[in-house]
Design a protein around this motif. Structure first.
Motif, short mmCIF file in Angstrom:
data_model
loop_
_atom_site.label_atom_id
_atom_site.label_comp_id
_atom_site.label_asym_id
_atom_site.label_seq_id
_atom_site.Cartn_x
_atom_site.Cartn_y
_atom_site.Cartn_z
N ASP A 135 0.80 -1.22 0.00
CA ASP A 135 0.00 0.00 0.00
C ASP A 135 0.84 1.27 0.00
O ASP A 135 0.32 2.36 -0.22
CB ASP A 135 -0.91 0.04 1.23
CG ASP A 135 -2.10 -0.90 1.09
OD1 ASP A 135 -2.45 -1.24 -0.06
OD2 ASP A 135 -2.67 -1.28 2.12
N VAL A 178 4.74 3.46 -0.73
CA VAL A 178 5.88 3.54 -1.65
C VAL A 178 7.15 3.99 -0.92
O VAL A 178 8.12 4.35 -1.55
CB VAL A 178 5.57 4.53 -2.81
CG1 VAL A 178 4.45 3.98 -3.68
CG2 VAL A 178 5.20 5.92 -2.28
N GLY A 189 8.47 1.23 -2.06
CA GLY A 189 7.73 0.14 -1.45
C GLY A 189 8.60 -0.83 -0.68
O GLY A 189 8.09 -1.71 0.02
N LYS A 193 1.84 -1.94 -6.45
CA LYS A 193 0.98 -1.29 -5.47
C LYS A 193 -0.27 -2.14 -5.26
O LYS A 193 -0.93 -2.54 -6.21
CB LYS A 193 0.58 0.11 -5.94
CG LYS A 193 1.71 1.13 -5.87
CD LYS A 193 1.22 2.50 -6.30
CE LYS A 193 2.35 3.52 -6.29
NZ LYS A 193 1.89 4.85 -6.76
N GLU A 203 -3.27 -0.86 -6.96
CA GLU A 203 -3.29 -1.08 -8.41
C GLU A 203 -3.82 -2.48 -8.73
O GLU A 203 -4.59 -2.66 -9.67
CB GLU A 203 -1.88 -0.90 -8.99
CG GLU A 203 -1.42 0.55 -9.03
CD GLU A 203 -0.06 0.69 -9.66
OE1 GLU A 203 0.54 -0.34 -10.06
OE2 GLU A 203 0.44 1.83 -9.73
N GLY A 237 0.56 5.76 -1.76
CA GLY A 237 0.00 4.53 -2.29
C GLY A 237 -1.27 4.04 -1.62
O GLY A 237 -1.69 2.92 -1.85
N GLY A 284 -5.27 6.19 -5.07
CA GLY A 284 -5.34 5.24 -6.18
C GLY A 284 -6.68 5.30 -6.89
O GLY A 284 -6.75 5.32 -8.12
#
Length: 275
Positions: free
Chosen positions: A121, A123, A174, A195, A198, A230, A235
């Motif tokens: 979740d 970065v 991440g 991610k 994503e 993230g 997102g």
């Protein structure tokens, strides 16, 4: 602890949530101490899944009580770590202060049979002011005076491990997720990172769902400066059409909230008033 994992219908893909084995929610507030917690159970879940036929692992990294850089997970996979006297080290957060050498001669051969994807979740990098220790260590029980020491211990551990394995991961976005588990999985299990949001948005086809939306509503329990790293609201906001308004509804707001207006969110409304 007893931890759950999931398999796809064909049993070829296993879904592992790190927090099932070493989640922060498993440790009472007054007992939180990432020097003592370990990610060993995550490695056990990985071996369990591969032994039962999984050829792909998707590992959700986050919500952990650990700050061990994945040394526990690596130990469960067969790696061994030693102090300056050549004595094998118990794998927990405190071990990072002691590691002087390592070996992979007993690494599980099962790792060669599987593709591993990290769902993260955040970065954050592994080290530094935006890294695993400084950003997430306090909520896991590290005190302010412990942060520089443990950040340096993490840095030293990865210096040894990266040199031994001839691979560099600590600067990858991440890598700081899950108390350094992002870096650990990339280095010790040859995982790739994506991610988490994503992966979810892709599976739910959110861009297509939102294509004709005038308003997109996102939410989070607490929105603050960390949300841009993230987290789900940003997102989801990225999936909104350019002419849509993105409204965030959250439980409360914290420092750094103004950063969200630079990441596609037009308005933020907390549901709990604060003084």
């Amino acid at each position: 602890v007893q931890a759950k994992l999931a398999f796809s219908k064909d049993r070829k893909t296993a879904f592992i949530k790190m927090a099932e084995a070493c989640g922060l929610h498993l440790v009472p507030l007054e007992m939180r101490n990432p020097l003592q917690t370990t990610s060993f159970g995550v490695g056990e879940l990985m071996i369990y899944a591969i032994e039962r036929g999984a050829s792909e692992l998707i590992i959700g990294v986050g919500g952990s009580s650990t700050n061990d850089g994945g040394i526990g997970m690596a130990t469960a996979l067969g790696y061994q770590f030693f102090d300056e006297n050549g004595k094998e080290i118990r794998s927990n957060g405190e071990a990072l202060l002691k590691v002087a050498s390592m070996t992979d001669k007993n690494k599980s051969s099962l790792l060669e049979k599987v593709k591993i994807t990290i769902a993260a979740d955040v970065v954050n990098p592994l080290n530094g002011r935006n890294g695993a220790t400084y950003i997430f260590g306090p909520q896991k029980g590290l005190t302010a005076d412990q942060l520089p020491t443990m950040d340096e211990a993490m840095r030293n551990f990865y210096s040894i491990a990266e040199q031994y394995l001839n691979k560099s991961v600590s600067e990858v976005p991440g890598s700081g997720a899950g108390g350094g588990m992002g870096a650990g999985l990339m280095l010790f299990a040859n995982a790739s990172i994506k991610k988490g949001i994503e992966l979810v948005l892709e599976q739910l086809n959110v861009v297509e769902v939102c294509k004709d939306a005038d308003i997109v509503i996102v939410g989070e329990g607490r929105m603050d400066g960390q949300t841009i790293y993230g987290k789900a609201p940003v997102g989801a906001a990225a999936c909104a059409p350019s002419n849509a308004k993105v409204i965030a509804i959250c439980g409360s707001i914290g420092d750094g909230i103004e950063e969200l207006y630079k990441h596609g969110i037009d308005a933020i409304f907390p549901t709990i008033p604060a003084i």
